[in-house]
Design a protein around this motif. Sequence first.
Motif, mmCIF file in Angstrom:
data_model
loop_
_atom_site.group_PDB
_atom_site.id
_atom_site.type_symbol
_atom_site.label_atom_id
_atom_site.label_comp_id
_atom_site.label_asym_id
_atom_site.label_seq_id
_atom_site.Cartn_x
_atom_site.Cartn_y
_atom_site.Cartn_z
ATOM 1 N N ASN A 16 -4.916 54.372 -7.999
ATOM 2 C CA ASN A 16 -4.838 52.941 -8.230
ATOM 3 C C ASN A 16 -6.123 52.263 -7.813
ATOM 4 O O ASN A 16 -6.682 52.567 -6.763
ATOM 5 C CB ASN A 16 -3.659 52.350 -7.450
ATOM 6 N N GLN A 29 -4.599 48.250 -1.581
ATOM 7 C CA GLN A 29 -3.440 49.140 -1.592
ATOM 8 C C GLN A 29 -3.557 50.036 -0.364
ATOM 9 O O GLN A 29 -4.571 50.728 -0.196
ATOM 10 C CB GLN A 29 -3.401 49.993 -2.867
ATOM 11 N N ARG A 57 -1.780 43.014 -4.606
ATOM 12 C CA ARG A 57 -2.403 42.463 -5.825
ATOM 13 C C ARG A 57 -1.851 41.103 -6.248
ATOM 14 O O ARG A 57 -2.523 40.348 -6.961
ATOM 15 C CB ARG A 57 -2.256 43.451 -6.983
ATOM 16 N N ASP A 114 1.143 47.091 -1.452
ATOM 17 C CA ASP A 114 0.178 46.577 -2.434
ATOM 18 C C ASP A 114 0.060 45.051 -2.349
ATOM 19 O O ASP A 114 1.053 44.345 -2.297
ATOM 20 C CB ASP A 114 0.646 46.986 -3.839
#
Length: 359
Positions: free
Chosen positions: A23, A29, A45, A43
């Motif tokens: 990823n 992450q 994001r 995570d």
Amino acid sequence: MVLSACAGSAATEPLEGDEQEINSAISHQISPVVSGDYIVWQDERDGNWDIYMYDMSVGRTETPLFAGPKDEIEPAISGNRIVFSDENRGNYDIYLYDLDSKTKTQITLDRADQKEPAISGDIIVWTDRRNQDTDIYMYDITTKKETRITTDKADQSQPAISGNIIVWKDPRNGNDDIYMYDINTGKESPVVTDPAGQANPVIEGNYIVWEDRRDGNLDIYMYDLSSKKEIPVCIDPSPQKTPAISGGRIVWADGRIKGTNIFIYDIATGQENTVSTASEYESNPAIDGNRIVWQDKRKGTMDIFMFTEEGSGTGAAAGEETGDKTGAKESPLGIYPASTAVIAAYLIVTSGKNRKRKN
């Protein structure tokens, strides 16, 4: 004391296999764990912490398991079961997610924080603040029974479990030591009480592994429950930290080369190898069988990488043969484009939110 094979060694032979990027979304992450075909991590994001999973068996597909507005953190996995800490109610609770049935179950109900979950088979353990100090609690999935494991007024933390043995970090003696609890006998006992600090314990079967400061910096030590012997795994002036163990093999983040890199040690053979030296920002490794995962900052933010050892099974510790150590090839499994909204969300996240399980 007999020094381990790594003492004074600048580097060892590379493990043979492939290094792959799992990823690289815009954001951090961190804290990856692995079980079979499943890689799970924390995570950032979408502007807060969520739990994501990568399934190697289904077209190498990445899936957000939990992506709500509140933080979900500190994943752990055993087989098809994932546990994590969830802030949905305004405090952190422990939840269980079954990958087969796709059901999410709330394990703890108390309004104090429950964090740092670990799981082995039907048993979940975690840290719990309901008694003002931090204690270790346990939940049996089969019987649905919750049990308080520690009652000392010091703060116990960093629990890990394998089979019927729970281990944790404990400062009751004025410094951080490692303690254990046998579920079958109900007995608590110290594993190591050296005046220096010990932390981040992990366990598999008869082997308890931790990071140890007795020689003035972080080293890796091990205790064999069957022989009742303490064994130095790696003593070196550079730091060795955040160990993990699977299949009789120990991985950790190592500072001998440049920055921190991922190393592996086979208990049965005494063989040490480098797993990855491609970056100087590799940390928090986890291992299951022939797959090793870690968080890696080589691209500026923390991403998840994986190393797959050539061959099958769990390597020499399980009696299998491995090939010549010719090093790793790197090939990305996929790059995930970030939308404008995701990038904007990331830009407003403060670095103070980067909470990691292992300190």
